[in-house]
Enzyme design. Structure first.
Site, PDB file in Angstrom:
ATOM      1  N   LYS A  68       0.844  -1.217   0.000  1.00 12.80           N
ATOM      2  CA  LYS A  68       0.000   0.000   0.000  1.00 12.80           C
ATOM      3  C   LYS A  68       0.875   1.261   0.000  1.00 12.80           C
ATOM      4  CE  LYS A  68      -2.201  -1.019   3.871  1.00 12.80           C
ATOM      5  NZ  LYS A  68      -1.652  -2.346   4.199  1.00 12.80           N
TER       6      LYS A  68
ATOM      7  N   ARG B  20      -9.472   0.976   9.077  1.00 15.01           N
ATOM      8  CA  ARG B  20      -9.049  -0.402   9.315  1.00 15.01           C
ATOM      9  C   ARG B  20     -10.128  -1.198  10.034  1.00 15.01           C
ATOM     10  NH1 ARG B  20      -3.122   0.353   9.276  1.00 15.01           N
ATOM     11  NH2 ARG B  20      -2.071  -1.593   9.706  1.00 15.01           N
TER      12      ARG B  20
ATOM     13  N   ARG C 162      11.117  -5.901   4.337  1.00 18.53           N
ATOM     14  CA  ARG C 162      10.917  -4.445   4.221  1.00 18.53           C
ATOM     15  C   ARG C 162      12.012  -3.674   4.959  1.00 18.53           C
ATOM     16  NH1 ARG C 162       5.094  -2.527   5.016  1.00 18.53           N
ATOM     17  NH2 ARG C 162       5.191  -3.877   6.845  1.00 18.53           N
TER      18      ARG C 162
ATOM     19  N   ARG D 161      11.353  -2.133  10.639  1.00 19.48           N
ATOM     20  CA  ARG D 161      10.282  -1.787  11.584  1.00 19.48           C
ATOM     21  C   ARG D 161      10.235  -2.800  12.732  1.00 19.48           C
ATOM     22  NH1 ARG D 161       4.818  -0.521   8.238  1.00 19.48           N
ATOM     23  NH2 ARG D 161       3.987  -1.645  10.029  1.00 19.48           N
TER      24      ARG D 161
ATOM     25  N   ARG E  32      -0.568  -9.489  12.862  1.00 18.60           N
ATOM     26  CA  ARG E  32      -1.168  -8.395  12.078  1.00 18.60           C
ATOM     27  C   ARG E  32      -2.035  -8.957  10.951  1.00 18.60           C
ATOM     28  NH1 ARG E  32       4.126  -5.685  10.653  1.00 18.60           N
ATOM     29  NH2 ARG E  32       2.919  -4.452   9.187  1.00 18.60           N
TER      30      ARG E  32
HETATM   31  P1  AMP Z   1       0.898   0.151   9.278  1.00 19.56           P
HETATM   32  O1  AMP Z   1       2.153   0.945   9.029  1.00 19.56           O
HETATM   33  O2  AMP Z   1      -0.258   0.623   8.468  1.00 19.56           O
HETATM   34  O3  AMP Z   1       1.136  -1.321   9.200  1.00 19.56           O
HETATM   35  O4  AMP Z   1       0.483   0.453  10.803  1.00 19.56           O
HETATM   36  C1  AMP Z   1       1.349   0.142  11.885  1.00 19.56           C
HETATM   37  C2  AMP Z   1       0.546   0.037  13.158  1.00 19.56           C
HETATM   38  O5  AMP Z   1      -0.072   1.304  13.466  1.00 19.56           O
HETATM   39  C3  AMP Z   1      -0.617  -0.941  13.111  1.00 19.56           C
HETATM   40  O6  AMP Z   1      -0.232  -2.285  13.341  1.00 19.56           O
HETATM   41  C4  AMP Z   1      -1.504  -0.407  14.234  1.00 19.56           C
HETATM   42  O7  AMP Z   1      -0.982  -0.730  15.515  1.00 19.56           O
HETATM   43  C5  AMP Z   1      -1.355   1.108  14.054  1.00 19.56           C
HETATM   44  N1  AMP Z   1      -2.393   1.644  13.122  1.00 19.56           N
HETATM   45  C6  AMP Z   1      -2.180   2.219  11.921  1.00 19.56           C
HETATM   46  N2  AMP Z   1      -3.339   2.594  11.354  1.00 19.56           N
HETATM   47  C7  AMP Z   1      -4.312   2.240  12.221  1.00 19.56           C
HETATM   48  C8  AMP Z   1      -5.736   2.358  12.216  1.00 19.56           C
HETATM   49  N3  AMP Z   1      -6.396   2.911  11.173  1.00 19.56           N
HETATM   50  N4  AMP Z   1      -6.420   1.887  13.282  1.00 19.56           N
HETATM   51  C9  AMP Z   1      -5.790   1.334  14.336  1.00 19.56           C
HETATM   52  N5  AMP Z   1      -4.449   1.187  14.413  1.00 19.56           N
HETATM   53  C10 AMP Z   1      -3.703   1.631  13.370  1.00 19.56           C
END
Ligand code: AMP
Length: 300
Positions: A80, A157, A191, A235, A246
Site C-alpha cells: 500500500k 481499518r 521491508r 520496523r 497483524r
Molecule cells: P501500518 O504501518 O499501516 O502497518 O500500521 C502500523 C501500526 O499502526 C498498526 O499495526 C496499528 O498498531 C497502528 N495503526 C495504523 N493505522 C491504524 C488504524 N487505522 N487503526 C488502528 N491502528 C492503526
C-alpha cells in the site's frame, strides 16, 4: 445472496458517530470541497466519474481538478505504502499513512508513546479515538499548508472507522490491493525503511514456483538508491510473530471494510501480478492514468 447479506451486515455494524467522529467531521468537511455533491462510480474502470476528467491528462492543472479522496486497502506487506506514495507523487496529492503517524508519535516520546509502543509492537490496533486524533491533527496541519485531497493508507481499518469516514466525506475510490498469501510474510520481513527520507524498500526476492496448476510469481527486490543504502532500518513490528498477528487482525477487523466499500460500489480490486516494475503500469491502466516519466524511462 451471500454477498447481499454480507453487505447488510457491514452496514448494520455501523455505530453512531461519537465525539471523536464529530471532531473528525469538522476537519474533513473543511478539507472536502466536494463533500456535499453526490458521488457516482464508474464500474467500468473503477473511477469516480466526477474525478475522471481531472485525472485524464489534466493532472498538472488546477489543484481543484486533482483533489481526489482515495483509500488504499490491503493486507500488511501488500505494498500500500509503495503504490500510494507513487500515486501521491504522480497526482500531487498528499499520501497520509496512519501507520507513519503512529510511528512519528512513538518517536516523539510524547505522552502517548509508551502506550502506543506496546500496542504496535504486539501487532494490535490502536484505539479509534487515538488514531482519529492523530489523523485529524495531520489533516489540520495539511489544511494550514493549503493541501487538499488525500490518498489514505492504513485507514480505515475497522468498519467503525469506515463509517465515521463515510459519515463525514465522500471517498471517491477504494483501491484494494491483493497479493498471494505466500508473498506477504516474506515481503514484511524484507521491508526496509530509510531512516532519513522514510522511503520504503525491500530486500526480499520472492520466487514462487508454479505448482498444481497455480502460476509462479516472481518479485524482484526493491533496492534503495545509493543515498539511502546506509540508513536502512527494519520496523519493530516486522518480525515473523508480529506480522502473523497483524495478518490475523486484518482478517478479523479489516476484511469487513472491503465489503463495506464493495456494497457502496467504491471498491476497485487489484491483484498485484508481481513486483513494482510489472504492477505499476497495470495499476495505472486500471486507474486510467499515465505516468509520462515512467513511460520515458521504460523506452530509454
Ligand atoms: P501500518 O504501518 O499501516 O502497518 O500500521 C502500523 C501500526 O499502526 C498498526 O499495526 C496499528 O498498531 C497502528 N495503526 C495504523 N493505522 C491504524 C488504524 N487505522 N487503526 C488502528 N491502528 C492503526
Amino acid at each position: 445472496m451471500a454477498v447481499l447479506s454480507r453487505c447488510s451486515r457491514a452496514v448494520t455494524a455501523a455505530t453512531t458517530p461519537n465525539a471523536a467522529a464529530a471532531k473528525f467531521s469538522y476537519l474533513i468537511r473543511a478539507l472536502s470541497p466536494f463533500s456535499s455533491s453526490s458521488s457516482t462510480f464508474d464500474a467500468d474502470n473503477g473511477l469516480n466519474s466526477r474525478i475522471k476528467p481531472a485525472v485524464l491528462g489534466t493532472l498538472k492543472r488546477e489543484p481543484k481538478d486533482r483533489n481526489v479522496q482515495w483509500v488504499f486497502l490491503g493486507c500488511p506487506g501488500v505494498g500500500k505504502g509503495t503504490y500510494a506514495s507513487r500515486l501521491s507523487d504522480l497526482l500531487g496529492i498528499p499520501h497520509i499513512a496512519t501507520g507513519d503517524l503512529v510511528r512519528d508519535e512513538l518517536a516523539s516520546s510524547g505522552p502517548l508513546s509508551s502506550q502506543l509502543k506496546e500496542i504496535v509492537n504486539q501487532g494490535k490496533l490502536v484505539s479509534d479515538e487515538i488514531i482519529i486524533d492523530l489523523l485529524s491533527k495531520r489533516l489540520e496541519a495539511g489544511e494550514a499548508k493549503g493541501e487538499s485531497g488525500f490518498i489514505l493508507d492504513g485507514f480505515p481499518r475497522t468498519v467503525r472507522q469506515a463509517e465515521i469516514l463515510e459519515g463525514v466525506t465522500d471517498i471517491d475510490l477504494v483501491i484494494n490491493l491483493k497479493l498471494r498469501e505466500e508473498a506477504l510474510l516474506a515481503k514484511c520481513l524484507g521491508r526496509r525503511i530509510c531512516s532519513e527520507c522514510g522511503g520504503n524498500y525491500n530486500v526480499a526476492c520472492i520466487d514462487i514456483k508454479a505448482e498444481n496448476g497455480k502460476p509462479g510469481m516472481y518479485m524482484a527486490p526493491l533496492p534503495p538508491p545509493p543515498q539511502c543504502a546506509s540508513k536502512l532500518i527494519t520496523r519493530a513490528d516486522d518480525t515473523e510473530e508480529v506480522v502473523k498477528q497483524r495478518l490475523r487482525i486484518y482478517q478479523a477487523m479489516t476484511l469487513p471494510v472491503e465489503d463495506f466499500y464493495r456494497c457502496r460500489g467504491k471498491l476497485l480490486e487489484f491483484d498485484l501480478p508481481g513486483g513494482v516494475r510489472e504492477s505499476w503500469p497495470k495499476l495505472l491502466h486500471a486507474l486510467n492514468l499515465e505516468d509520462e516519466e515512467d513511460k520515458q524511462s521504460a523506452a530509454a
